[in-house]
Scaffold this motif. Sequence first.
Motif, PDB file in Angstrom:
ATOM      1  N   TYR A  10     -61.301   6.960  67.707  1.00  0.00           N
ATOM      2  CA  TYR A  10     -60.581   6.978  68.136  1.00  0.00           C
ATOM      3  C   TYR A  10     -59.574   7.661  68.634  1.00  0.00           C
ATOM      4  O   TYR A  10     -59.876   8.015  69.699  1.00  0.00           O
ATOM      5  N   ALA A  12     -59.880  11.252  68.168  1.00  0.00           N
ATOM      6  CA  ALA A  12     -61.221  12.331  68.900  1.00  0.00           C
ATOM      7  C   ALA A  12     -60.980  11.923  70.326  1.00  0.00           C
ATOM      8  O   ALA A  12     -60.802  13.307  71.574  1.00  0.00           O
ATOM      9  N   GLN A  13     -60.750  10.779  70.181  1.00  0.00           N
ATOM     10  CA  GLN A  13     -60.714  10.869  72.149  1.00  0.00           C
ATOM     11  C   GLN A  13     -59.811  10.509  72.805  1.00  0.00           C
ATOM     12  O   GLN A  13     -59.777  10.746  74.421  1.00  0.00           O
ATOM     13  N   LEU A  14     -58.923  10.535  71.740  1.00  0.00           N
ATOM     14  CA  LEU A  14     -57.316  10.532  73.314  1.00  0.00           C
ATOM     15  C   LEU A  14     -56.439  11.945  73.507  1.00  0.00           C
ATOM     16  O   LEU A  14     -56.884  13.452  72.895  1.00  0.00           O
ATOM     17  N   ASN A  15     -56.168  12.154  74.120  1.00  0.00           N
ATOM     18  CA  ASN A  15     -55.996  13.021  75.302  1.00  0.00           C
ATOM     19  C   ASN A  15     -54.909  13.106  75.792  1.00  0.00           C
ATOM     20  O   ASN A  15     -54.240  12.667  77.081  1.00  0.00           O
ATOM     21  N   PRO A  16     -53.893  14.089  75.158  1.00  0.00           N
ATOM     22  CA  PRO A  16     -53.602  14.543  74.457  1.00  0.00           C
ATOM     23  C   PRO A  16     -53.896  14.137  73.146  1.00  0.00           C
ATOM     24  O   PRO A  16     -53.556  13.435  72.608  1.00  0.00           O
ATOM     25  N   SER A  17     -54.328  14.981  72.029  1.00  0.00           N
ATOM     26  CA  SER A  17     -54.704  14.187  70.342  1.00  0.00           C
ATOM     27  C   SER A  17     -53.179  14.734  70.001  1.00  0.00           C
ATOM     28  O   SER A  17     -52.050  15.110  70.172  1.00  0.00           O
ATOM     29  N   THR A  19     -50.247  15.087  67.547  1.00  0.00           N
ATOM     30  CA  THR A  19     -50.371  16.254  66.958  1.00  0.00           C
ATOM     31  C   THR A  19     -49.365  15.715  65.834  1.00  0.00           C
ATOM     32  O   THR A  19     -48.441  16.569  65.099  1.00  0.00           O
TER      33      THR A  19
END
Length: 75
Positions: A10, A12-17, A19
């Motif tokens: 999940y 890895a799908q976030l944009n932005p990931s 921090t």
Amino acid sequence: MRSRCNVFAYMAQLNPSPTFPVLLDQHSQVAHAFGVMDIPTTYLIDKQGLIVRQAVGGRDYDSPAIRQTIEALMR
């Protein structure tokens, strides 16, 4: 192990990931220690390690009020 894979898939799908570190509390030990009852629960912690804000539920972390609070804690 399956829930760990689901979390990272999940994220890895976030944009932005994210921090920031993501806690995997598989046995709910941290949730019980902090009194977490709902997800998501967010804590803002000051430089001394004290919890200064707690938010239950989703939030718009780009809002001016929240950004101002976070920036003040970072000073």
